[in-house]
Design a protein around this motif. Structure first.
Motif, PDB file in Angstrom:
ATOM      1  N   UNK A 471       0.841  -1.210   0.000  1.00 33.17           N
ATOM      2  CA  UNK A 471       0.000   0.000   0.000  1.00 33.17           C
ATOM      3  C   UNK A 471       0.873   1.257   0.000  1.00 33.17           C
ATOM      4  N   UNK A 472       1.976   1.220   0.761  1.00 34.82           N
ATOM      5  CA  UNK A 472       2.866   2.389   0.803  1.00 34.82           C
ATOM      6  C   UNK A 472       3.532   2.594  -0.547  1.00 34.82           C
ATOM      7  N   UNK A 473       3.892   1.467  -1.190  1.00 36.04           N
ATOM      8  CA  UNK A 473       4.484   1.555  -2.528  1.00 36.04           C
ATOM      9  C   UNK A 473       3.531   2.224  -3.508  1.00 36.04           C
ATOM     10  N   UNK A 474       2.252   1.822  -3.470  1.00 38.09           N
ATOM     11  CA  UNK A 474       1.315   2.321  -4.475  1.00 38.09           C
ATOM     12  C   UNK A 474       0.710   3.668  -4.091  1.00 38.09           C
ATOM     13  N   UNK A 475       0.518   3.910  -2.796  1.00 37.25           N
ATOM     14  CA  UNK A 475      -0.163   5.164  -2.415  1.00 37.25           C
ATOM     15  C   UNK A 475       0.803   6.310  -2.117  1.00 37.25           C
ATOM     16  N   UNK A 476       1.998   5.991  -1.604  1.00 40.12           N
ATOM     17  CA  UNK A 476       2.930   7.052  -1.220  1.00 40.12           C
ATOM     18  C   UNK A 476       4.030   7.193  -2.275  1.00 40.12           C
ATOM     19  N   UNK A 477       4.599   6.087  -2.652  1.00 42.47           N
ATOM     20  CA  UNK A 477       5.670   6.126  -3.654  1.00 42.47           C
ATOM     21  C   UNK A 477       6.635   4.992  -3.381  1.00 42.47           C
ATOM     22  N   UNK A 478       7.204   4.461  -4.433  1.00 41.05           N
ATOM     23  CA  UNK A 478       8.083   3.295  -4.340  1.00 41.05           C
ATOM     24  C   UNK A 478       9.185   3.527  -3.291  1.00 41.05           C
ATOM     25  N   UNK A 479       9.268   2.642  -2.338  1.00 40.51           N
ATOM     26  CA  UNK A 479      10.354   2.677  -1.354  1.00 40.51           C
ATOM     27  C   UNK A 479      10.120   3.627  -0.184  1.00 40.51           C
ATOM     28  N   UNK A 480       8.976   4.334  -0.181  1.00 44.27           N
ATOM     29  CA  UNK A 480       8.724   5.291   0.917  1.00 44.27           C
ATOM     30  C   UNK A 480       8.005   4.563   2.054  1.00 44.27           C
ATOM     31  N   UNK A 481       8.791   3.830   2.833  1.00 47.50           N
ATOM     32  CA  UNK A 481       8.212   2.939   3.836  1.00 47.50           C
ATOM     33  C   UNK A 481       8.238   3.545   5.224  1.00 47.50           C
ATOM     34  N   UNK A 482       7.254   3.180   6.007  1.00 42.17           N
ATOM     35  CA  UNK A 482       7.187   3.677   7.376  1.00 42.17           C
ATOM     36  C   UNK A 482       6.557   2.622   8.276  1.00 42.17           C
ATOM     37  N   UNK A 483       7.287   2.213   9.303  1.00 40.43           N
ATOM     38  CA  UNK A 483       6.730   1.342  10.343  1.00 40.43           C
ATOM     39  C   UNK A 483       6.354  -0.049   9.910  1.00 40.43           C
ATOM     40  N   UNK A 484       7.086  -0.619   8.961  1.00 40.56           N
ATOM     41  CA  UNK A 484       6.678  -1.934   8.464  1.00 40.56           C
ATOM     42  C   UNK A 484       7.745  -3.014   8.607  1.00 40.56           C
ATOM     43  N   UNK A 485       8.969  -2.620   8.931  1.00 38.16           N
ATOM     44  CA  UNK A 485      10.056  -3.608   8.959  1.00 38.16           C
ATOM     45  C   UNK A 485      10.140  -4.318  10.300  1.00 38.16           C
ATOM     46  N   UNK A 486      10.201  -5.641  10.238  1.00 37.60           N
ATOM     47  CA  UNK A 486      10.414  -6.435  11.444  1.00 37.60           C
ATOM     48  C   UNK A 486      11.903  -6.787  11.511  1.00 37.60           C
ATOM     49  N   UNK A 487      12.647  -6.062  12.328  1.00 37.79           N
ATOM     50  CA  UNK A 487      14.062  -6.404  12.430  1.00 37.79           C
ATOM     51  C   UNK A 487      14.307  -7.316  13.632  1.00 37.79           C
ATOM     52  N   UNK A 488      13.306  -7.496  14.454  1.00 36.77           N
ATOM     53  CA  UNK A 488      13.493  -8.333  15.649  1.00 36.77           C
ATOM     54  C   UNK A 488      12.693  -9.611  15.617  1.00 36.77           C
ATOM     55  N   UNK A 489      12.380 -10.083  14.395  1.00 37.58           N
ATOM     56  CA  UNK A 489      11.620 -11.344  14.305  1.00 37.58           C
ATOM     57  C   UNK A 489      12.386 -12.480  14.968  1.00 37.58           C
ATOM     58  N   UNK A 490      11.683 -13.402  15.600  1.00 38.49           N
ATOM     59  CA  UNK A 490      12.384 -14.538  16.210  1.00 38.49           C
ATOM     60  C   UNK A 490      12.822 -15.543  15.140  1.00 38.49           C
ATOM     61  N   UNK A 491      13.636 -16.480  15.539  1.00 44.82           N
ATOM     62  CA  UNK A 491      13.932 -17.626  14.681  1.00 44.82           C
ATOM     63  C   UNK A 491      12.701 -18.539  14.803  1.00 44.82           C
ATOM     64  N   UNK A 492      11.865 -18.529  13.769  1.00 47.71           N
ATOM     65  CA  UNK A 492      10.575 -19.216  13.865  1.00 47.71           C
ATOM     66  C   UNK A 492      10.730 -20.741  14.020  1.00 47.71           C
ATOM     67  N   UNK A 493      11.829 -21.273  13.489  1.00 57.21           N
ATOM     68  CA  UNK A 493      12.020 -22.724  13.592  1.00 57.21           C
ATOM     69  C   UNK A 493      12.358 -23.103  15.034  1.00 57.21           C
ATOM     70  N   UNK A 494      13.227 -22.274  15.651  1.00 55.52           N
ATOM     71  CA  UNK A 494      13.555 -22.525  17.064  1.00 55.52           C
ATOM     72  C   UNK A 494      12.318 -22.322  17.929  1.00 55.52           C
ATOM     73  N   UNK A 495      11.543 -21.312  17.561  1.00 51.52           N
ATOM     74  CA  UNK A 495      10.320 -21.018  18.311  1.00 51.52           C
ATOM     75  C   UNK A 495       9.361 -22.213  18.225  1.00 51.52           C
ATOM     76  N   UNK A 496       9.210 -22.748  17.011  1.00 46.73           N
ATOM     77  CA  UNK A 496       8.343 -23.922  16.832  1.00 46.73           C
ATOM     78  C   UNK A 496       8.837 -25.048  17.725  1.00 46.73           C
ATOM     79  N   UNK A 497      10.157 -25.258  17.699  1.00 44.80           N
ATOM     80  CA  UNK A 497      10.747 -26.333  18.511  1.00 44.80           C
ATOM     81  C   UNK A 497      10.466 -26.115  19.995  1.00 44.80           C
TER      82      UNK A 497
END
Ligand SMILES: Cc1ncc(C[n+]2csc(CCOP(=O)(O)OP(=O)(O)O)c2C)c(N)n1
Length: 540
Positions: A471-497
């Motif tokens: 939506x930000x790409x199409x409504x604001x402009x390509x690459x103009x991102x705000x508040x969408x990056x998850x840099x602290x995601x867990x290791x989902x495989x370890x989490x599953x385990x």
């Protein structure tokens, strides 16, 4: 009989065998009665999940789902789930404990006006003031939830009332003053509709979730085959018409197939059945041309003409009206129209926009579709993952597809999958979600372990809120991102385990088949984490 026992007796009388809930002080008497009841209680990790699981359970069984929570924060945590069910016309009974009758209105510990708060999101709600009314209220609640346009009904029960005793008698039926859903369409309107259909050169049927609510898929198929009219559907209409049918076209709307949208624009008559014709289904109402004739069939008179002008409104139950249509409708000469549709459909691009070092979600979904049984239940969350699933899954025979269409509630798919699996343990259940949505219902992995059932979770991980990026790409402009990056995601495989669930990470299309095969041949739950290019679109 104690009222808390009577509550469970009411549920038993309605054929309820499973409820989803989370206890607290204001429901202690009901939980004590549960201990002596045959009704299974599934302890979720958040009240919102109890509603979604009840929704998945009810949708899989074709019955009313039931959930329960305590007063105050417990009840308030239910609200998003209730609103989700309300928007998608899912019949539910929600039981909440309330502070004692004499304390209501005094802001005592854990008091919240849940009846007031859920007024806009329930089909009806009750605050029980007299213990003797319990059986009648439950009968009314089940009747209201499951008849007419289905929806959630909440029953708020003060704790002092739960402790009282009553003579128990469960009525077979109730008369609800002012509530008389219309089932049979007006004969004059049906006649006008049939005349319009006969005159049409480019007719198109557009169906929504109302076909599924009314269990009218068979009648729809007969109608489309007899009349030779093609069928498009909304997101909630997935599964209403088999994708392998000769007259099946595709999904419409902002995220629908572009050929379906083109066909809607070319039709001279749209026969809309059990669909609200919301903004998402009509790409902000731009899809339908002003001179297209509209026959709108819906059980809820408030929906007819709400979003688009209707040429012929028919209020009633889809199944009954389609049966009437099928008695009279004759084959139309739609050969050229069908040819035109097929050439538009076959002209789609097969271009693979993804990169080679990521999984292409379109391909992954198509592969899943091919590798699974004809009675598989798919749940999809909200975001790009939902649209990839909706556009590429083949839903036919006894397959089902559950998602949050109207409210678009992230976190729906996992608890809904748990509910669906408990409703039909013999079926394969596959939950499709994103890295954002799984984290909205993460605690339900523990519920999944407790129920000891096998669900496959396909997690499309792009480390980003993909749909918002789009939506930000199409409504604001390509690459103009705000508040969408998850840099602290867990290791989902370890989490599953950590939850005792097997997990496999896939970063290339070449490994998909192998990994899917392994999970499909296993008796245990699996999380398959598919790494996805964060720059691709939901309409790839
Ligand atoms: C409860 C809730 N909060 C916010 C949103 C707005 N929203 C819609 S899609 C989306 C992104 C979903 O991200 P993810 O689950 O990772 O899926 P993806 O789009 O990347 O497939 C968001 C934040 C929502 N639909 N529901």
């Amino acid at each position: 009989m104690k009222v808390s026992d009577a509550i469970l007796k009411c549920l038993e009388n309605e054929g309820v065998d499973t409820i989803f809930g989370y206890p607290g002080g204001a429901v202690v008497p009901i939980y004590e009665s549960l201990r002596h009841s045959d009704i299974r209680h599934v302890l979720v990790r958040h009240e919102q999940a109890a509603v979604h699981s009840a929704s998945g359970y009810g949708r899989a069984k074709g019955t009313v789902g039931v959930c329960m929570a305590t007063s105050g924060p417990g009840a308030i945590n239910l609200i998003t789930g209730i609103a989700t069910a309300y928007m998608d016309s899912i019949p539910l009974i929600i039981i909440t404990g309330q502070v004692s009758t004499k304390s209501i209105g005094r802001d005592v510990f854990q008091e919240a006006d849940i009846v007031g708060a859920t007024e806009p999101f329930t089909k009806y709600n009750f605050l029980v003031k007299n213990a003797k009314e319990i059986p009648g209220i439950f009968k009314k609640a089940f009747t209201i939830a499951s008849t007419g346009r289905p929806g959630p009904v909440l029953i708020d029960i003060p704790i002092d009332i739960q402790r009282e005793s009553i003579d128990f008698y469960y009525p077979d039926s109730v008369n609800i003053i002012g509530y008389k859903p219309t089932y049979d369409g007006h004969p004059g309107q049906i006649k006008r509709a049939l005349k319009k259909i006969k005159e049409s050169k480019r007719p198109l049927i557009c169906v929504g979730g109302g076909i599924l609510c009314s269990k009218a898929s068979k009648e729809l198929q007969i109608f489309s085959e007899k009349s030779r009219i093609p069928v498009v559907h909304t997101l909630m209409g997935i599964g209403a018409h088999p994708t392998n049918s000769e007259h099946y076209v595709g999904m419409v709307g902002s995220h629908g197939h572009s050929y379906s949208n083109k066909i809607v624009a070319k039709a001279d008559l749209l026969i809309i059945i059990g669909a609200r014709i919301g903004d998402r289904a009509t790409a902000d109402f731009k899809l339908i041309k002003d001179d297209t004739d509209i026959i709108h069939i819906d059980i809820d008179p408030a929906e007819v003409g709400k979003n688009i002008d209707t040429t012929i409104p028919v209020v009633g139950d889809a199944k009954r009206i389609l049966k009437k249509f099928n008695e009279k409708v004759k084959a139309l000469d739609t050969e050229n129209w069908l040819k035109e549709i097929n050439s538009l459909k076959n002209n789609q691009s097969t271009e693979n926009n993804g990169r080679k070092d990521f999984v292409n979600p379109k391909l992954a979904i198509k592969m899943l579709s091919e590798m699974t049984d004809d009675n598989t239940i798919f749940t999809a969350d909200v975001g790009q993952n939902q649209i990839w699933a909706a556009r590429n899954l083949e839903i036919y025979d006894d397959r089902k597809f559950f998602t949050s269409g109207g409210l678009g509630t992230m976190g729906y798919s996992l608890p809904a999958a748990i509910g669906a699996k408990l409703a039909s343990p013999e079926r394969r259940v596959i939950c499709i979600l994103g890295d954002g949505s799984i984290q909205m219902s993460l605690g339900e992995l523990a519920t999944l372990c407790e129920i000891n059932q096998n669900i496959i979770i396909v997690l499309f991980n792009n480390n980003i809120l993909g749909m918002v990026r789009e939506l930000q790409d199409t409504q604001i402009g390509k690459g103009k991102y705000s508040g969408i990056n998850f840099t602290g995601n867990p290791d989902f495989i370890k989490l599953a385990e950590a939850y005792g669930i097997k997990g496999t990470k896939v970063s290339s299309d070449d490994d998909l088949e192998n990994v899917f095969n392994k999970a499909l041949n296993s008796k245990e739950s699996h999380i398959i984490e598919c790494m996805v290019d964060p720059s691709i679109f939901s309409t790839i």
